[in-house]
Write an enzyme that holds these catalytic residues in place. Sequence first.
Site, PDB file in Angstrom:
ATOM      1  N   TYR A   1     -16.146  85.853 -12.050  1.00  0.00           N
ATOM      2  CA  TYR A   1     -15.878  87.242 -11.698  1.00  0.00           C
ATOM      3  C   TYR A   1     -17.067  87.830 -10.926  1.00  0.00           C
ATOM      4  O   TYR A   1     -18.028  87.111 -10.605  1.00  0.00           O
ATOM      5  CB  TYR A   1     -15.545  88.042 -12.944  1.00  0.00           C
ATOM      6  CG  TYR A   1     -14.248  87.616 -13.601  1.00  0.00           C
ATOM      7  CD1 TYR A   1     -13.043  87.669 -12.905  1.00  0.00           C
ATOM      8  CD2 TYR A   1     -14.224  87.124 -14.901  1.00  0.00           C
ATOM      9  CE1 TYR A   1     -11.847  87.263 -13.496  1.00  0.00           C
ATOM     10  CE2 TYR A   1     -13.046  86.710 -15.500  1.00  0.00           C
ATOM     11  CZ  TYR A   1     -11.857  86.781 -14.793  1.00  0.00           C
ATOM     12  OH  TYR A   1     -10.684  86.370 -15.365  1.00  0.00           O
TER      13      TYR A   1
ATOM     14  N   ARG B   1      -8.796  81.527 -29.354  1.00  0.00           N
ATOM     15  CA  ARG B   1      -7.370  81.291 -29.601  1.00  0.00           C
ATOM     16  C   ARG B   1      -7.107  80.952 -31.068  1.00  0.00           C
ATOM     17  O   ARG B   1      -5.994  81.151 -31.563  1.00  0.00           O
ATOM     18  CB  ARG B   1      -6.869  80.188 -28.675  1.00  0.00           C
ATOM     19  CG  ARG B   1      -6.723  80.653 -27.228  1.00  0.00           C
ATOM     20  CD  ARG B   1      -6.330  79.527 -26.294  1.00  0.00           C
ATOM     21  NE  ARG B   1      -7.463  78.665 -25.970  1.00  0.00           N
ATOM     22  CZ  ARG B   1      -7.367  77.518 -25.313  1.00  0.00           C
ATOM     23  NH1 ARG B   1      -6.181  77.073 -24.926  1.00  0.00           N
ATOM     24  NH2 ARG B   1      -8.430  76.800 -25.039  1.00  0.00           N
TER      25      ARG B   1
ATOM     26  N   CYS C   1       1.883  83.314 -29.262  1.00  0.00           N
ATOM     27  CA  CYS C   1       1.313  82.101 -29.834  1.00  0.00           C
ATOM     28  C   CYS C   1       2.448  81.206 -30.313  1.00  0.00           C
ATOM     29  O   CYS C   1       3.403  81.683 -30.945  1.00  0.00           O
ATOM     30  CB  CYS C   1       0.385  82.442 -31.001  1.00  0.00           C
ATOM     31  SG  CYS C   1      -0.294  81.000 -31.855  1.00  0.00           S
TER      32      CYS C   1
ATOM     33  N   ALA D   1      21.749  66.153 -44.439  1.00  0.00           N
ATOM     34  CA  ALA D   1      22.630  67.092 -45.133  1.00  0.00           C
ATOM     35  C   ALA D   1      24.071  67.002 -44.631  1.00  0.00           C
ATOM     36  O   ALA D   1      24.327  66.872 -43.433  1.00  0.00           O
ATOM     37  CB  ALA D   1      22.116  68.510 -44.947  1.00  0.00           C
TER      38      ALA D   1
ATOM     39  N   CYS E   1      -0.287  80.857 -25.205  1.00  0.00           N
ATOM     40  CA  CYS E   1      -0.817  82.217 -25.042  1.00  0.00           C
ATOM     41  C   CYS E   1      -1.186  82.485 -23.582  1.00  0.00           C
ATOM     42  O   CYS E   1      -0.895  83.559 -23.034  1.00  0.00           O
ATOM     43  CB  CYS E   1      -2.024  82.440 -25.951  1.00  0.00           C
ATOM     44  SG  CYS E   1      -3.329  81.191 -25.795  1.00  0.00           S
TER      45      CYS E   1
ATOM     46  N   GLU F   1      15.792  67.346 -44.821  1.00  0.00           N
ATOM     47  CA  GLU F   1      15.228  66.660 -43.657  1.00  0.00           C
ATOM     48  C   GLU F   1      15.616  65.194 -43.715  1.00  0.00           C
ATOM     49  O   GLU F   1      15.346  64.502 -44.700  1.00  0.00           O
ATOM     50  CB  GLU F   1      13.706  66.808 -43.624  1.00  0.00           C
ATOM     51  CG  GLU F   1      12.995  65.917 -42.622  1.00  0.00           C
ATOM     52  CD  GLU F   1      13.530  66.051 -41.195  1.00  0.00           C
ATOM     53  OE1 GLU F   1      13.836  64.998 -40.588  1.00  0.00           O
ATOM     54  OE2 GLU F   1      13.665  67.191 -40.716  1.00  0.00           O
TER      55      GLU F   1
END
Length: 656
Positions: free
Chosen positions: A174, A320, A361, A459, A349, A414
């Site tokens: 900058y 972060r 996030c 399942a 982000c 699962e």
Amino acid sequence: MYYQNIFKEGKIGSLTLKNRIVMPPMGTNLAGFEGEVTDQLIAYYEERAKGGTGLIIVEFTCIDYEYGKGFVRQVRLDDDRCVPGMFRLANAVHKYGAKIFIQIHHAGRQSNSTLINGKQIVAPSSVPSAAVGEVPRELTTAEVKVLVNKFVQAAVRVKQSGFDGVEVHGAHGYLINQFLSPEANLRTDEYGGSFENRMRFLEEIILGIRGKCGEDFPVTVRLSVDEFVEGGIDLNLGKEIAQYLENLGIDGLHVSCGTYDSSDTLIESPLFEQGWRVYLAEEIKKVVNIPVITVGSIREPQFVENILAEGKADFVAIGRGLIADPEWAKKTKEGREAEIRKCINCLHCIHSVNRNLHVRCSLNAGAGRELEFQELKCIPAAESRQVVVVGGGPGGIEAARVLKLKGYNVTLFEKDNKLGGQLNLVDEPTYKKKMAWHLDYIRNEMNRLNVDVRLNTEATVQDILALNPYAVLLATGGVPCLPHVEGIDLGHVYTYEDIKLQVRGFTNQKITVIGSGLSCHGIARRLAEAGNQVTYLEILTKASRRIGQDTRLRLHHKLKRLNVDVITTHQLVKILPESVVVEDPATGKQAEIESKNVIVAMGIVAYNPLEKALKNEMDNVFVLGDALGYGSLGEATRDGFEKAYVLESIVTNTGE
């Protein structure tokens, strides 16, 4: 475990901080359209102060809205009207014993004309940034002196707003950095040429702030001590600048690196090791006596403790990591390290704010939305009900976590022998280590919250109905996406899952890998390392859009070093038994690439086998995450969080 160095008081100038954890400035896009402080911006920083952070440095704040903007909705401090909002922000943070600075900033040549109403950007010299691609106008000597005063007046407003100190942004390419850098500053007046002349702009700003704000008002400088740009500041010059600034009387150095032209070193992708740039702070600390703050992909408490214990820095900035988990410091202090949601450097982000959205996030759906999700509404124990979640990927796990916190009885099915879904398929070595942090976190959360997890269980409708659930959330994920081309069903064509799950292994063969994204690059690398002759045919996918250009080029470079033939300009036409046919869309010319095997890694498509049958049997069936076609960690996590958060409302709306 007690971390004596992390939670030791520290001083920056006359200011005492309760611990050594700093939140560095990071743009959020949470300001108003005119750069004003908003309630959401306050809530965002307040959440990090509440989580135990010692010092919060508010994101880069514009001192010249006419020419100095670096962001669409950048916070500004170039007018006295900005003070009341800043005062509210400072008070919100102070409630929790945290201290707060503001970073004052001018973008210089790293602005662009669209940000400043079509005007030409300005800089020390008419030297463009390759990343921006616009030629700046050289500032006159008189204009430079006006800018010095604007920085000073902004610092005066910082003090008037009740802040504890100010950070001057002299890093990341900058304006101030441009004056310091021999690559960007080719001036021939008093602000260019010799080292002392290049320092003059920053020197006058610092001395001006001291004169207006007093010796007891802390002033730190953020500095890129290595720009990683040819002809720019290197570490030796960085040390010289640091010593010069210490002699000017600043109170601390926030050591960083990089510019827009070396942005992969500025905002690290998953391919960088944790704390890779701590060495820069360590080298600076050897030549100065003022406090040094280090930064850069630092995530684990023990890693932070070691930096401090070994004297590599005086403070550690966790950027972060505090977006992913605002309670990083609190959890560390309380010995709850396993509950920390560690950032995995996925850049969600960064991509969010670069698309002019607010900061988001992929692991923490509440980031940037703190006003929406202030408190979980827990149901009375007497009203606790059964909810079934099908699928143990990121969306299903996040839904189960939030539902359990709200007081529901949760059963999670699962079909695999472990939780995590697609997250288990990451195989790029450095990224895999980071992803392991998140996998450890989600598995620990399921254990800590006593969620009824049933692994190795695919399942069925009957299994679900047997539990008489109040609601069912289907997070059954996705299956590999295959292109609609001739030959896709041939026996030598495999998916990325076949390779990553080691259903099929290869050595010493000619293989074409088709697709893009981190998974595709990882497969190509792995096959090349196993001794195969690999062609990587890049076909852009949704997953590839989540990779920045710098990261993409870095990945290509890695593959080329392994002698992978990287093809980025052709399309797949068809797959033959011994080859693939590709076409250059610009010319229509086709070519044939010999391949004994073909691997397709083009992301996933939704897999949702239970919804229709379940809805024939019960109300309140909801689909989330990849099963809806989202296809990313961030989207799946957000969807799981939101549906669990508002479950009572959406159940009511469906006629319960």
